[in-house]
Design a protein around this motif. Structure first.
Motif, mmCIF file in Angstrom:
data_model
loop_
_atom_site.group_PDB
_atom_site.id
_atom_site.type_symbol
_atom_site.label_atom_id
_atom_site.label_comp_id
_atom_site.label_asym_id
_atom_site.label_seq_id
_atom_site.Cartn_x
_atom_site.Cartn_y
_atom_site.Cartn_z
ATOM 1 N N LYS A 1 0.831 -1.205 0.000
ATOM 2 C CA LYS A 1 0.000 0.000 0.000
ATOM 3 C C LYS A 1 0.866 1.255 0.000
ATOM 4 C CE LYS A 1 -3.796 2.232 2.508
ATOM 5 N NZ LYS A 1 -3.118 3.559 2.584
ATOM 6 N N ALA A 2 1.904 1.269 0.836
ATOM 7 C CA ALA A 2 2.789 2.432 0.894
ATOM 8 C C ALA A 2 3.529 2.615 -0.425
ATOM 9 C CB ALA A 2 3.779 2.278 2.048
ATOM 10 N N GLN A 3 3.920 1.524 -1.040
ATOM 11 C CA GLN A 3 4.650 1.585 -2.300
ATOM 12 C C GLN A 3 3.791 2.190 -3.415
ATOM 13 O OE1 GLN A 3 5.100 -1.937 -4.832
ATOM 14 N NE2 GLN A 3 7.305 -1.824 -4.439
ATOM 15 N N ARG A 4 2.508 1.867 -3.400
ATOM 16 C CA ARG A 4 1.609 2.359 -4.461
ATOM 17 C C ARG A 4 1.483 3.869 -4.456
ATOM 18 N NH1 ARG A 4 -3.981 -0.535 -4.209
ATOM 19 N NH2 ARG A 4 -4.278 0.768 -6.068
ATOM 20 N N ASP A 5 1.711 4.501 -3.324
ATOM 21 C CA ASP A 5 1.581 5.952 -3.220
ATOM 22 C C ASP A 5 2.854 6.683 -3.635
ATOM 23 O OD1 ASP A 5 -1.000 5.676 -2.258
ATOM 24 O OD2 ASP A 5 -0.367 5.594 -0.166
ATOM 25 N N LEU A 6 3.898 5.958 -3.958
ATOM 26 C CA LEU A 6 5.168 6.568 -4.335
ATOM 27 C C LEU A 6 5.258 6.745 -5.846
ATOM 28 C CD1 LEU A 6 7.592 4.485 -2.068
ATOM 29 C CD2 LEU A 6 6.669 6.771 -1.621
ATOM 30 N N PRO A 7 6.101 7.672 -6.316
ATOM 31 C CA PRO A 7 6.324 7.794 -7.763
ATOM 32 C C PRO A 7 7.051 6.572 -8.292
ATOM 33 C CG PRO A 7 7.862 9.184 -6.552
ATOM 34 C CD PRO A 7 6.859 8.672 -5.544
ATOM 35 N N LEU A 8 6.926 6.324 -9.589
ATOM 36 C CA LEU A 8 7.588 5.175 -10.196
ATOM 37 C C LEU A 8 9.102 5.376 -10.183
ATOM 38 C CD1 LEU A 8 5.289 4.591 -13.301
ATOM 39 C CD2 LEU A 8 5.347 3.266 -11.181
ATOM 40 N N PRO A 9 9.863 4.286 -10.132
ATOM 41 C CA PRO A 9 11.323 4.408 -10.184
ATOM 42 C C PRO A 9 11.771 5.100 -11.472
ATOM 43 C CG PRO A 9 10.675 2.188 -9.537
ATOM 44 C CD PRO A 9 9.428 2.882 -9.975
ATOM 45 N N GLN A 10 12.834 5.890 -11.382
ATOM 46 C CA GLN A 10 13.328 6.616 -12.551
ATOM 47 C C GLN A 10 14.173 5.745 -13.466
ATOM 48 O OE1 GLN A 10 15.052 10.454 -11.756
ATOM 49 N NE2 GLN A 10 13.625 10.883 -10.085
ATOM 50 N N VAL A 11 14.817 4.727 -12.905
ATOM 51 C CA VAL A 11 15.642 3.832 -13.715
ATOM 52 C C VAL A 11 14.833 2.588 -14.061
ATOM 53 C CG1 VAL A 11 17.737 2.433 -13.777
ATOM 54 C CG2 VAL A 11 17.768 4.661 -12.642
ATOM 55 N N LYS A 12 14.857 2.228 -15.355
ATOM 56 C CA LYS A 12 14.167 1.017 -15.796
ATOM 57 C C LYS A 12 14.969 -0.202 -15.357
ATOM 58 C CE LYS A 12 12.611 0.901 -19.993
ATOM 59 N NZ LYS A 12 12.551 0.982 -21.476
ATOM 60 N N ILE A 13 14.377 -1.017 -14.494
ATOM 61 C CA ILE A 13 15.056 -2.170 -13.927
ATOM 62 C C ILE A 13 14.288 -3.439 -14.295
ATOM 63 C CG2 ILE A 13 15.849 -3.272 -11.801
ATOM 64 C CD1 ILE A 13 15.718 -0.467 -10.507
ATOM 65 N N CYS A 14 15.012 -4.483 -14.620
ATOM 66 C CA CYS A 14 14.383 -5.799 -14.823
ATOM 67 C C CYS A 14 14.958 -6.764 -13.796
ATOM 68 C CB CYS A 14 14.627 -6.320 -16.234
ATOM 69 S SG CYS A 14 13.894 -7.960 -16.504
ATOM 70 N N ARG A 15 14.260 -6.921 -12.691
ATOM 71 C CA ARG A 15 14.720 -7.860 -11.670
ATOM 72 C C ARG A 15 14.353 -9.302 -12.030
ATOM 73 N NH1 ARG A 15 13.258 -4.567 -6.166
ATOM 74 N NH2 ARG A 15 11.203 -4.690 -7.104
ATOM 75 N N GLY A 16 13.685 -9.469 -13.150
ATOM 76 C CA GLY A 16 13.422 -10.821 -13.629
ATOM 77 C C GLY A 16 14.708 -11.593 -13.870
ATOM 78 N N ARG A 17 15.808 -10.862 -14.066
ATOM 79 C CA ARG A 17 17.105 -11.511 -14.255
ATOM 80 C C ARG A 17 17.524 -12.279 -13.002
ATOM 81 N NH1 ARG A 17 20.078 -11.650 -19.042
ATOM 82 N NH2 ARG A 17 21.959 -10.784 -18.109
ATOM 83 N N MET A 18 16.948 -11.941 -11.850
ATOM 84 C CA MET A 18 17.237 -12.695 -10.629
ATOM 85 C C MET A 18 16.540 -14.055 -10.653
ATOM 86 S SD MET A 18 16.983 -9.571 -7.887
ATOM 87 C CE MET A 18 17.516 -10.547 -6.470
ATOM 88 N N TYR A 19 15.527 -14.184 -11.491
ATOM 89 C CA TYR A 19 14.892 -15.483 -11.714
ATOM 90 C C TYR A 19 15.658 -16.273 -12.784
ATOM 91 C CZ TYR A 19 10.627 -13.926 -9.242
ATOM 92 O OH TYR A 19 9.720 -13.485 -8.317
ATOM 93 N N SER A 20 15.925 -15.607 -13.897
ATOM 94 C CA SER A 20 16.528 -16.306 -15.030
ATOM 95 C C SER A 20 17.239 -15.317 -15.944
ATOM 96 C CB SER A 20 15.449 -17.048 -15.821
ATOM 97 O OG SER A 20 15.956 -17.517 -17.054
ATOM 98 N N ASP A 21 18.547 -15.518 -16.126
ATOM 99 C CA ASP A 21 19.303 -14.685 -17.065
ATOM 100 C C ASP A 21 18.773 -14.843 -18.484
ATOM 101 O OD1 ASP A 21 20.983 -13.679 -15.130
ATOM 102 O OD2 ASP A 21 22.572 -15.146 -15.482
#
Length: 268
Positions: free
Chosen positions: A219-239
């Protein structure tokens, strides 16, 4: 038993895996003999640990042990000096030890670097009798943690997590699990929501305070602005599965710089 306390009382494994090759049983017994003989601390993990906690006995060709990073080269060297072939598969987390067609994995971290094996793993471990020896298996808390990021196209451990929560929820140290996944709390929330969806009649197996904490963060996260850097943390699942995101779509890898999001004003 209080889930916030370490249980060092020997437990009876609920089941053992069905090894695909009967000769592998002899190999595993031999490996256990050698590991005990070495006096180097280790934990049995993988399918053997899942079977011990859940009673699920499934066919497997794998045998996995976990150890601390400092003990990893000692274990490989010990077996190499006794005629086994060793392979440093990835010095960030994995080695393999072979004898003929048989092998076992020596793991001291996760492939994405989020899960180093430390003293707390051994403090929270359980004892079982295996191949005539009293040995330690990975604790249920760390077992869940070790499987949270295994979400590849060809392998997904979500079912193991759900089964361990179902059968060993009262042995999981939920506060420690949250601590392990503190910076990746959304991964924990995903797994818990998955469990709730799979077993709607068993939702009470996950503590209310933990769900409240994670949903409050969301809930707290939803009220924040979006991150400025495009990140793909999916790489932590699979390169491999998320390779295109980094190579062609401008997303940052787990580490390093990426493009600024088009949703944010770019500096002059």
């Amino acid at each position: 038993m209080n889930a916030d306390e370490t249980d060092n009382v020997p437990m009876t494994a609920k089941a053992v895996p069905q090894l695909i090759d009967p000769n592998t049983e002899l190999f595993v017994a031999e490996v256990i003999d050698k590991l005990v003989e070495s006096q180097i601390p280790f934990l049995v993990a993988g399918t053997h640990a899942v079977s011990a906690y859940t009673g699920i006995s499934r066919a497997t060709k794998d045998f996995d042990i976990f150890c601390k990073a400092g003990d990893y080269p000692r274990i490989l060297s010990y077996f190499q000096s006794r005629g086994y072939a060793v392979e440093v598969k990835d010095e960030r987390w994995l080695g393999k030890i072979f004898k003929g067609p048989h092998f076992f994995d020596v793991i001291f971290a996760s492939s994405n670097g989020t899960m180093p094996v430390g003293d707390e793993w051994f403090e929270a471990s359980r004892q079982i009798t295996m191949c005539g020896h009293l040995i330690r298996i990975i604790g249920p808390t760390e077992l869940v943690w070790s499987k949270c990021f295994v979400q590849l196209r060809h392998r997904y451990d979500g079912a193991d997590i759900a089964h361990v929560i179902l059968k060993a929820h009262d042995e999981i140290n939920w506060r420690n699990l949250l601590g392990y996944l503190e910076t990746n709390w959304e991964v924990l929330l995903i797994q818990l929501l998955n469990f709730r969806w799979i077993y709607p009649s068993e939702r009470d197996k996950v503590p209310d305070w933990l769900m409240d904490e994670l949903l409050d963060r969301l809930k707290a996260q939803r009220d924040l602005p979006l991150p400025q850097v495009k990140i793909c943390r999916g790489r932590m699942y699979s390169d491999v599965d998320f390779e295109i995101d980094v190579k062609e779509w401008g997303f940052a890898d787990v580490g390093g710089d990426g493009e600024l999001s088009s949703k944010e004003e770019k500096p002059e």
